[in-house]
Scaffold this motif. Structure first.
Motif, PDB file in Angstrom:
ATOM      1  N   VAL A 197       0.857  -1.186   0.000  1.00 36.02           N
ATOM      2  CA  VAL A 197       0.000   0.000   0.000  1.00 36.02           C
ATOM      3  C   VAL A 197       0.894   1.239   0.000  1.00 36.02           C
ATOM      4  O   VAL A 197       1.795   1.366   0.830  1.00 36.02           O
ATOM      5  CB  VAL A 197      -0.931   0.015   1.224  1.00 36.02           C
ATOM      6  CG1 VAL A 197      -1.858   1.225   1.157  1.00 36.02           C
ATOM      7  CG2 VAL A 197      -1.736  -1.272   1.305  1.00 36.02           C
ATOM      8  N   LYS A 198       0.652   2.147  -0.909  1.00 39.09           N
ATOM      9  CA  LYS A 198       1.438   3.377  -0.973  1.00 39.09           C
ATOM     10  C   LYS A 198       1.012   4.334   0.138  1.00 39.09           C
ATOM     11  O   LYS A 198      -0.044   4.199   0.733  1.00 39.09           O
ATOM     12  CB  LYS A 198       1.246   4.052  -2.338  1.00 39.09           C
ATOM     13  CG  LYS A 198       1.620   3.178  -3.519  1.00 39.09           C
ATOM     14  CD  LYS A 198       3.106   2.836  -3.541  1.00 39.09           C
ATOM     15  CE  LYS A 198       3.459   2.043  -4.797  1.00 39.09           C
ATOM     16  NZ  LYS A 198       4.906   1.700  -4.827  1.00 39.09           N
ATOM     17  N   GLY A 199       1.840   5.333   0.382  1.00 36.30           N
ATOM     18  CA  GLY A 199       1.536   6.325   1.400  1.00 36.30           C
ATOM     19  C   GLY A 199       2.208   5.991   2.719  1.00 36.30           C
ATOM     20  O   GLY A 199       3.193   5.244   2.779  1.00 36.30           O
ATOM     21  N   LYS A 204       1.291   8.088  11.869  1.00 33.78           N
ATOM     22  CA  LYS A 204       2.477   8.922  11.634  1.00 33.78           C
ATOM     23  C   LYS A 204       2.104  10.253  10.980  1.00 33.78           C
ATOM     24  O   LYS A 204       2.663  11.292  11.313  1.00 33.78           O
ATOM     25  CB  LYS A 204       3.463   8.179  10.731  1.00 33.78           C
ATOM     26  CG  LYS A 204       4.104   6.961  11.364  1.00 33.78           C
ATOM     27  CD  LYS A 204       5.051   6.314  10.370  1.00 33.78           C
ATOM     28  CE  LYS A 204       5.716   5.086  10.960  1.00 33.78           C
ATOM     29  NZ  LYS A 204       6.611   4.424   9.982  1.00 33.78           N
ATOM     30  N   ALA A 205       1.175  10.187  10.045  1.00 38.09           N
ATOM     31  CA  ALA A 205       0.840  11.388   9.269  1.00 38.09           C
ATOM     32  C   ALA A 205      -0.107  12.323   9.995  1.00 38.09           C
ATOM     33  O   ALA A 205      -0.112  13.536   9.741  1.00 38.09           O
ATOM     34  CB  ALA A 205       0.213  10.970   7.939  1.00 38.09           C
ATOM     35  N   ARG A 206      -0.902  11.806  10.894  1.00 40.52           N
ATOM     36  CA  ARG A 206      -2.012  12.557  11.483  1.00 40.52           C
ATOM     37  C   ARG A 206      -1.580  13.882  12.102  1.00 40.52           C
ATOM     38  O   ARG A 206      -2.225  14.910  11.904  1.00 40.52           O
ATOM     39  CB  ARG A 206      -2.709  11.683  12.528  1.00 40.52           C
ATOM     40  CG  ARG A 206      -4.004  12.249  13.055  1.00 40.52           C
ATOM     41  CD  ARG A 206      -4.684  11.253  14.003  1.00 40.52           C
ATOM     42  NE  ARG A 206      -5.841  11.829  14.636  1.00 40.52           N
ATOM     43  CZ  ARG A 206      -7.062  11.923  14.107  1.00 40.52           C
ATOM     44  NH1 ARG A 206      -7.252  11.449  12.887  1.00 40.52           N
ATOM     45  NH2 ARG A 206      -8.067  12.469  14.755  1.00 40.52           N
ATOM     46  N   VAL A 309      -2.582   6.482   4.409  1.00 35.95           N
ATOM     47  CA  VAL A 309      -3.135   7.681   3.780  1.00 35.95           C
ATOM     48  C   VAL A 309      -2.122   8.243   2.791  1.00 35.95           C
ATOM     49  O   VAL A 309      -0.907   8.062   2.938  1.00 35.95           O
ATOM     50  CB  VAL A 309      -3.510   8.751   4.826  1.00 35.95           C
ATOM     51  CG1 VAL A 309      -4.608   8.247   5.749  1.00 35.95           C
ATOM     52  CG2 VAL A 309      -2.298   9.180   5.638  1.00 35.95           C
ATOM     53  N   ARG A 310      -2.647   8.941   1.780  1.00 35.52           N
ATOM     54  CA  ARG A 310      -1.787   9.611   0.798  1.00 35.52           C
ATOM     55  C   ARG A 310      -2.581  10.744   0.158  1.00 35.52           C
ATOM     56  O   ARG A 310      -3.749  10.542  -0.209  1.00 35.52           O
ATOM     57  CB  ARG A 310      -1.300   8.629  -0.275  1.00 35.52           C
ATOM     58  CG  ARG A 310      -0.320   9.262  -1.249  1.00 35.52           C
ATOM     59  CD  ARG A 310       0.360   8.228  -2.121  1.00 35.52           C
ATOM     60  NE  ARG A 310      -0.546   7.586  -3.060  1.00 35.52           N
ATOM     61  CZ  ARG A 310      -0.152   6.988  -4.182  1.00 35.52           C
ATOM     62  NH1 ARG A 310       1.143   6.931  -4.486  1.00 35.52           N
ATOM     63  NH2 ARG A 310      -1.026   6.410  -4.974  1.00 35.52           N
ATOM     64  N   ASP A 311      -1.954  11.910   0.062  1.00 36.00           N
ATOM     65  CA  ASP A 311      -2.583  13.075  -0.557  1.00 36.00           C
ATOM     66  C   ASP A 311      -3.936  13.411   0.081  1.00 36.00           C
ATOM     67  O   ASP A 311      -4.911  13.748  -0.613  1.00 36.00           O
ATOM     68  CB  ASP A 311      -2.762  12.850  -2.060  1.00 36.00           C
ATOM     69  CG  ASP A 311      -1.435  12.657  -2.776  1.00 36.00           C
ATOM     70  OD1 ASP A 311      -0.426  13.232  -2.307  1.00 36.00           O
ATOM     71  OD2 ASP A 311      -1.407  11.923  -3.780  1.00 36.00           O
ATOM     72  N   ARG A 313      -6.126  11.456   1.516  1.00 37.45           N
ATOM     73  CA  ARG A 313      -7.180  10.449   1.354  1.00 37.45           C
ATOM     74  C   ARG A 313      -6.727   9.124   1.946  1.00 37.45           C
ATOM     75  O   ARG A 313      -5.540   8.870   2.125  1.00 37.45           O
ATOM     76  CB  ARG A 313      -7.505  10.248  -0.137  1.00 37.45           C
ATOM     77  CG  ARG A 313      -7.976  11.476  -0.875  1.00 37.45           C
ATOM     78  CD  ARG A 313      -9.333  11.956  -0.369  1.00 37.45           C
ATOM     79  NE  ARG A 313     -10.357  10.913  -0.504  1.00 37.45           N
ATOM     80  CZ  ARG A 313     -11.087  10.718  -1.599  1.00 37.45           C
ATOM     81  NH1 ARG A 313     -10.890  11.481  -2.670  1.00 37.45           N
ATOM     82  NH2 ARG A 313     -12.010   9.776  -1.626  1.00 37.45           N
ATOM     83  N   VAL A 314      -7.704   8.279   2.218  1.00 32.63           N
ATOM     84  CA  VAL A 314      -7.405   6.933   2.688  1.00 32.63           C
ATOM     85  C   VAL A 314      -6.937   6.098   1.502  1.00 32.63           C
ATOM     86  O   VAL A 314      -7.639   5.976   0.494  1.00 32.63           O
ATOM     87  CB  VAL A 314      -8.637   6.277   3.336  1.00 32.63           C
ATOM     88  CG1 VAL A 314      -8.331   4.834   3.732  1.00 32.63           C
ATOM     89  CG2 VAL A 314      -9.079   7.080   4.562  1.00 32.63           C
ATOM     90  N   GLU A 315      -5.750   5.528   1.631  1.00 32.33           N
ATOM     91  CA  GLU A 315      -5.173   4.718   0.554  1.00 32.33           C
ATOM     92  C   GLU A 315      -5.450   3.232   0.751  1.00 32.33           C
ATOM     93  O   GLU A 315      -5.580   2.476  -0.205  1.00 32.33           O
ATOM     94  CB  GLU A 315      -3.668   4.963   0.477  1.00 32.33           C
ATOM     95  CG  GLU A 315      -2.995   4.333  -0.724  1.00 32.33           C
ATOM     96  CD  GLU A 315      -3.282   5.067  -2.021  1.00 32.33           C
ATOM     97  OE1 GLU A 315      -2.934   4.527  -3.086  1.00 32.33           O
ATOM     98  OE2 GLU A 315      -3.865   6.171  -1.982  1.00 32.33           O
ATOM     99  N   GLY A 316      -5.518   2.784   2.005  1.00 25.95           N
ATOM    100  CA  GLY A 316      -5.758   1.367   2.255  1.00 25.95           C
ATOM    101  C   GLY A 316      -5.901   1.072   3.736  1.00 25.95           C
ATOM    102  O   GLY A 316      -5.380   1.789   4.586  1.00 25.95           O
ATOM    103  N   ILE A 317      -6.623   0.007   4.035  1.00 17.17           N
ATOM    104  CA  ILE A 317      -6.816  -0.474   5.406  1.00 17.17           C
ATOM    105  C   ILE A 317      -6.223  -1.867   5.481  1.00 17.17           C
ATOM    106  O   ILE A 317      -6.438  -2.701   4.596  1.00 17.17           O
ATOM    107  CB  ILE A 317      -8.311  -0.496   5.775  1.00 17.17           C
ATOM    108  CG1 ILE A 317      -8.918   0.906   5.617  1.00 17.17           C
ATOM    109  CG2 ILE A 317      -8.515  -1.002   7.203  1.00 17.17           C
ATOM    110  CD1 ILE A 317     -10.436   0.943   5.734  1.00 17.17           C
ATOM    111  N   ILE A 318      -5.474  -2.140   6.548  1.00 15.28           N
ATOM    112  CA  ILE A 318      -4.766  -3.413   6.670  1.00 15.28           C
ATOM    113  C   ILE A 318      -5.024  -4.049   8.042  1.00 15.28           C
ATOM    114  O   ILE A 318      -5.729  -3.499   8.875  1.00 15.28           O
ATOM    115  CB  ILE A 318      -3.244  -3.225   6.470  1.00 15.28           C
ATOM    116  CG1 ILE A 318      -2.674  -2.295   7.558  1.00 15.28           C
ATOM    117  CG2 ILE A 318      -2.947  -2.682   5.079  1.00 15.28           C
ATOM    118  CD1 ILE A 318      -1.150  -2.259   7.592  1.00 15.28           C
TER     119      ILE A 318
END
Length: 423
Positions: A197-199, A204-206, A309-311, A313-318
């Motif tokens: 998953v990218k991002g 970490k980003a929040r 997350v990326r840009d 938006r949500v990029e993926g859930i794992i």
């Protein structure tokens, strides 16, 4: 053999103390039993528990006529910070040869480079750069489930089955699974490979995101989890069939709690309340739990570290390994660690959209989620927070976390019990 030793940095006094403690608790004869621990070495190490039934060990590795003693899990561990490595006795470490074997078996090509992804708590994970230019994430289970908590059985099978089920339903971003091997023939453990998953992870980003972007992501997550909760099961409880599962949520949730309580008893863990007091409290709350009628697929471990997350938006859930058939209010976004109401707004918006679409399609009217009265929801949310606090406290023993993290978990449970008692 025991007198001719290579002393590690712990020092001779610590080694002698370990041996003395082991012999006192388990008996000298147990030292003669060979326990092979493949995550360290293969057929060249014996593992000795520090006490009877303990999940903390030291191992002795034979090297010619000498023995190398290495302590396992006496290091201090704290609540994870950004980019901190999370070690656990459940994590299996792979060799380069084993990773190459997996790559060849799955993709028909070699692995150019690999990097351990160290932030997880239970299973090992690696980022593989394949020779054909592709990337994949490899997750590896421990060699055995012996010594695991009752709620941590069948994790890898649960994760892969849940991800494939959600993928079939559509509408939720998650990585594609390339392969799942539970035969244990390739490396002696279960493993699966999935798309990278990218991002970056949301935890970490929040802190670096503007409030309006955080709210947008939280709302997006609320919508995605409402879609996941649309998937219904046949009974409440663990995702896989289990004796603790039940047709009524009140029975299943109390069984989930009692599983963790029994793990705590067996580990000799002292709680801020008597086990009998907690059990009586669960019985007292059956009426509130009874308002949940339908088993729904719940991620449960959906904290921001399991969201990419990326840009903005949500990029993926794992990490669906702890999924349950449960009350949607058990989801992390409804819990005490979530600091905004944007998740709930996004959840409610998607709930309304799904019900509107069902009416337009002339289908049976969808139930509005979460179920139950406001009074019931308040009690249930408090119970689910207590369940999480209890799991985090008891798992310290089974995963071998050090004294600092254990103290954090103990105090967190203490605070949680006090909050619950003030309902």
């Amino acid at each position: 053999m025991w007198m001719n030793m290579v002393i590690p940095p712990l020092g001779c006094e610590m080694i002698l103390w370990l041996i003395e403690r082991h012999d006192k608790a388990c008996g000298k004869e147990s030292r003669k039993k060979m326990h092979f621990w493949n995550r360290i070495v293969s057929r060249s190490a014996i593992v000795l528990p520090l006490s009877a039934g303990s999940n903390r060990f030291f191992f002795a590795k034979r090297k010619r006529d000498r023995v190398l003693f290495v302590e396992i899990n006496l290091r201090t561990r704290t609540k994870p910070e950004r980019n901190e490595r999370m070690d656990s006795v459940t994590k299996k470490q792979l060799t380069a040869e084993e990773i190459e074997r997996i790559a060849q078996t799955t993709f028909g090509c070699g692995c150019k480079t690999y990097e351990e992804l160290s932030e997880g708590w239970a299973n090992s994970a690696y980022l593989l750069a394949l020779e054909d230019g592709r990337e994949a994430v490899l997750k590896v289970a421990a060699d055995s489930e012996e010594g695991r908590m009752r709620c941590e059985r069948g994790l890898m099978r649960t994760e892969t089955e849940v991800m494939r089920r959600i993928e079939r339903s559509g509408g939720v971003p998650l990585p594609r699974i390339y392969a799942y091997d539970d035969s244990k023939r390739t490396i002696g453990s279960e493993y699966f490979l999935m798309e990278r998953v990218k991002g970056e992870t949301y935890d970490k980003a929040r802190g670096e995101l503007a409030p309006e972007i955080r709210d947008a992501i939280d709302g997006e997550l609320g919508g995605y989890f409402r879609r996941i909760h649309e998937i219904e099961g046949r009974e409440f409880g663990y995702y896989l069939p289990n004796a603790a599962n039940a047709p009524l949520w009140e029975d299943a949730f109390i069984a989930l709690m009692r599983d963790v309580m029994q793990d705590g008893r067996e580990a000799g863990i002292e709680l801020p309340m008597a086990y009998e007091e907690l059990d009586a409290e669960l019985e007292r709350r059956r009426e509130a739990l009874r308002e949940v009628r339908t088993p729904r697929l719940v991620h449960w471990d959906s904290w921001p570290g399991n969201v990419f997350v990326r840009d903005g938006r949500v990029e993926g859930i794992i990490d669906f390994e702890r999924a349950l058939w449960a009350d949607p209010l058990m989801e992390h976004g409804f819990g005490k660690f979530w600091d905004t109401d944007a998740f709930e707004r996004g959840y409610a918006a998607e709930d309304a959209a799904l019900r509107s679409a069902a009416e337009t399609d002339d289908s049976a009217r969808l139930a509005s989620l979460p179920e139950g009265s406001e009074a019931s929801r308040k009690i249930r949310r408090a119970l689910y927070a207590l369940y999480l606090d209890l799991v985090m406290r008891v798992e310290c023993h089974y995963r071998g976390f050090g004294p600092e993290h254990t103290e954090w978990a103990r105090q967190n449970l203490q605070n949680g019990w006090e909050r619950y008692s003030n309902l």
